[in-house]
Motif scaffolding. Structure first.
Motif, PDB file in Angstrom:
ATOM      1  N   UNK A   3      39.327  -4.274  20.846  1.00 31.47           N
ATOM      2  CA  UNK A   3      40.478  -3.715  21.169  1.00 31.47           C
ATOM      3  C   UNK A   3      41.244  -3.265  20.255  1.00 31.47           C
ATOM      4  N   UNK A   4      41.976  -2.211  20.358  1.00 37.20           N
ATOM      5  CA  UNK A   4      42.538  -1.890  19.085  1.00 37.20           C
ATOM      6  C   UNK A   4      44.237  -1.814  19.562  1.00 37.20           C
ATOM      7  N   UNK A   5      44.771  -1.462  20.922  1.00 38.56           N
ATOM      8  CA  UNK A   5      45.786  -1.336  21.162  1.00 38.56           C
ATOM      9  C   UNK A   5      46.104  -2.570  22.357  1.00 38.56           C
ATOM     10  N   UNK A   6      46.629  -3.741  21.788  1.00 38.39           N
ATOM     11  CA  UNK A   6      46.773  -4.733  22.840  1.00 38.39           C
ATOM     12  C   UNK A   6      47.869  -4.535  23.847  1.00 38.39           C
ATOM     13  N   UNK A   7      48.608  -3.475  23.592  1.00 38.77           N
ATOM     14  CA  UNK A   7      49.865  -3.193  24.551  1.00 38.77           C
ATOM     15  C   UNK A   7      49.296  -2.663  25.682  1.00 38.77           C
ATOM     16  N   UNK A   8      48.053  -2.300  25.676  1.00 44.95           N
ATOM     17  CA  UNK A   8      47.186  -1.947  26.979  1.00 44.95           C
ATOM     18  C   UNK A   8      47.067  -3.139  28.041  1.00 44.95           C
TER      19      UNK A   8
END
Length: 191
Positions: A3-8
């Motif tokens: 995962x690169x964008x944990x805001x997802x």
């Protein structure tokens, strides 16, 4: 896949906190696991991602048919019979949706329905990230009459089993799902 964008995971994280905060545990062990999972969730949305080394929330489902048989898979990696389920994905907005997605993907059965309240929470060690923990939130899923399963790439086999004759070797804590799942089935049949 990392995962690169944990805001997802923000919506899923908020849903997990809300769902577990209001849930009445089905056993003392499940209540203790719920409390530990809520403590993990204090780490924020990262706790939903498999990259979170301290552990991460997963969603699983015990699938039942109208006769009360349970669908289990012989997991390809751990070589044990287990309920369907797994890692949350960035597109999942709720734990219920994640559990239903996993059950549908792993069973190949269309028309599954899921009960919105968890039936169990269990924490167990896994090999993710070189050694981590799954904080597994578990649901009851009902299959339509005559449902035919299809083996996915994640399992060696799928099978329907009477609740009093589960196969061996059985994964840790799978049997404890049966009583609360059968209670859900009984409530649904009474509606």
């Amino acid at each position: 896949m990392p995962d690169t964008d944990l805001t997802t995971y923000a919506d899923l994280h908020a849903d997990a906190v809300a769902a577990l905060s209001r849930w009445t545990a089905t056993s003392p062990a499940a209540g203790a696991a719920r409390d530990r999972t809520l403590a993990l969730l204090a780490d924020g949305p990262a706790a939903m991602s498999r990259t979170h080394r301290a552990g991460h929330v997963t969603a699983s489902a015990l699938v039942l048919d109208p006769d009360g048989r349970v669908l289990l898979c012989l997991h390809g990696k751990i070589r044990r019979w287990v309920q369907l389920g797994g890692h949350c994905e960035p597109g999942d907005r709720t734990l219920v949706a994640a559990a239903l997605r996993e059950a549908t993907e792993e069973s190949g059965i269309a028309g599954l329905t899921i009960e919105p309240e968890p039936i169990d929470v269990d924490i167990h060690q896994v090999a993710c990230q070189g050694g981590s923990f799954h904080y597994d939130v578990r649901y009851a899923v009902l299959a339509p009459a005559g449902a035919v399963e299809q083996v996915s790439a994640e399992s060696e086999a799928l099978g329907w089993f009477p609740p009093d004759r589960l196969p061996e070797p059985l994964a840790h804590a799978t049997a404890q799902l049966v009583p609360p799942a059968l209670a859900v089935l009984a409530r649904c049949a009474a509606r």
